[in-house]
Design an enzyme around this catalytic site. Structure first.
Site, short mmCIF file in Angstrom:
data_model
loop_
_atom_site.label_atom_id
_atom_site.label_comp_id
_atom_site.label_asym_id
_atom_site.label_seq_id
_atom_site.Cartn_x
_atom_site.Cartn_y
_atom_site.Cartn_z
CG HIS A 149 -6.40 2.88 2.12
ND1 HIS A 149 -5.02 2.81 2.10
CD2 HIS A 149 -6.73 3.82 1.20
CE1 HIS A 149 -4.54 3.67 1.23
NE2 HIS A 149 -5.55 4.29 0.65
CG ASP A 162 0.30 1.43 1.68
OD1 ASP A 162 -0.55 1.73 2.53
OD2 ASP A 162 1.50 1.24 1.94
#
Length: 445
Positions: free
Chosen positions: A417, A421
């Site tokens: 992450h 995204d």
């Protein structure tokens, strides 16, 4: 009598040390030239060290799990005759090994002259076990004989400590196990169990409680543990799962396999890899490696696809180089070659490093959904799951729906992450899904 000091040779790959993962000999054992001494593991492969001389083992460098520097003493062997002393002259025995020799072998010459004592119950046990075996054993030739007309006992059979421990737990006499190589391996035990299952074999006390067994985490398992812990500790994972209708793809795969000629059989994996490679150019953030210390993400133009493969030693990740340039047949061939090399321990160092994106599949086990752990320093890993057949609604073109039989598969992706995204991961899987649900697009330019 002369002492020969066997030093750990340069195994290659620019390594400085190797880990002892198995001893095939013990102090006091008689060894012959070319007999296996130990299995040593580097970062990527396990190599068996063989004795260059015959003689009696009088010292070992350490225990399983210890790291041994390249060029240091691994085993000291006492040989017979003056000629055998010449190799040892170039490699004098180290002080540490001398201390071990004196501490553990106060009467080395007496040990070498006399055979190692055997437990008094060993012959009786061997005889009892041989009586339990059937007189005729079609399909499973008798184990090789060892010296004269006498059948070998389990003490005479060469096997690693792990294989011996497993055989003991299963109540198997190693002397009864057929094997092609110099040592009995786990695969030989598996073959013996498969045959014995048809003869009504049951492991002794299989349903009873067993003692706790401490297992030292060494070798490949230790490296896997360290890598997985570092990945979960340093990478904020998230996983996205979507359902894909692979009915048309499975029909195409069946047609291609029916007309494949001498080409390898196609599984789902080559088609998935083609879809991955075709969609990657629009999602370059997924085919990348993240250097934590430098704070740099390198987006790779080529897809070097890691393929998580289960082996007896643990999980390995051989790499399909330039997967974007290969068709389904070439990919199927490379998948088979690399998987076999990994499982047999013949994969080269360059075939086990440099991946930019990894695929992990549980094969026939499948599972409904997975949350795979990223192969650090990569930023994404993709996991196809089991194909199941279920009813589903499909538009019939007349404003309604028909209920049809469909083959459905969940596709999982885990991402870093810090780099990827959630929207990007979901959009990427949707792009892969479009190709797999309309498989003719996989072959369109």
């Amino acid at each position: 009598m002369a002492r020969f000091e066997f030093r750990l040779p340069d195994i290659g790959e620019g390594i400085a040390e190797a880990e002892i993962v198995a001893w095939h000999v013990a102090v006091g054992d008689r060894v012959e030239e070319d007999q296996g001494l130990a299995d040593m593991m580097t970062d990527k492969a396990t190599v068996e060290m063989e004795s260059p001389v015959s003689g009696t083992v009088i010292a070992l460098a350490g225990e399983v799990g210890d790291q041994v520097p390249i060029g240091s003493t691994l085993v000291v062997i006492e040989t017979e005759g003056e000629a055998a002393a010449e190799p040892a002259a170039a490699a004098p025995v180290s002080d540490a090994v001398e201390e071990q020799i004196e501490a553990e072998n106060p009467g080395v010459e007496e040990v070498a002259a006399e055979p190692a004592p055997q437990p008094a119950s060993a012959p009786a046990q061997a005889g009892a076990q041989s009586q339990e075996r059937p007189a005729s054993n079609p399909g499973l030739p008798p184990a090789r004989e060892h010296g004269g007309d006498k059948a070998p006992t389990s003490q005479h059979v060469l096997a690693s400590p792990a294989v011996r421990a497993r055989a003991k737990d299963l109540g198997i006499d190693l002397a009864a196990v057929q094997h092609d190589g110099q040592h009995i391996r786990h695969a030989d035990l598996d073959a013996y169990l498969r045959y014995s299952a048809g003869q009504g074999y049951h492991a002794p006390h299989a349903s009873r409680a067993r003692d706790d067994q401490p297992v030292k985490v060494i070798g490949m398992r230790r490296r896997i543990a360290e890598n997985m812990a570092a990945s979960k500790r340093q990478i904020p994972h998230f996983t996205y799962v979507d359902e894909i209708d692979v009915t048309a793809l499975e029909e195409m795969r069946g047609d291609l396999n029916a007309n494949r000629g001498n080409r390898p059989k196609l599984t789902m994996l080559p088609f998935l890899i083609v879809a991955i490679c075709r969609t990657i150019p629009d999602f370059p953030m997924l085919n990348a490696r993240y250097d934590d210390e430098a704070g740099v993400v390198t987006r790779h133009g080529r897809v070097h696809l890691g393929m998580a493969t289960q082996t007896d030693a643990g999980l390995m990740v051989p790499v399909i180089r330039d997967a974007q340039d290969k068709n389904v047949w070439q990919l199927a061939s490379e998948i088979g070659r690399l998987a076999e090399a990994a499982r047999t321990g013949k994969a080269k160092s360059e075939e086990l490093s440099g991946s930019t994106l990894t695929v992990t599949s549980l094969g026939p086990l499948g599972g409904i959904a997975t949350t795979p752990v990223i192969n650090r320093p990569e930023v994404a890993i993709i996991g196809p799951n089991k194909i199941v057949e279920r009813p589903m609604f499909r538009p019939n073109g007349s404003g309604g729906d028909d209920i049809v039989r469909a083959k459905l598969m969940n596709l999982s992706i885990s991402c870093d992450h810090r780099v990827v995204d959630g929207w990007d991961a979901a959009s990427y899987v949707q792009a892969v899904r479009k190709l797999l649900e309309t498989p003719v697009l996989l072959f369109a330019d």
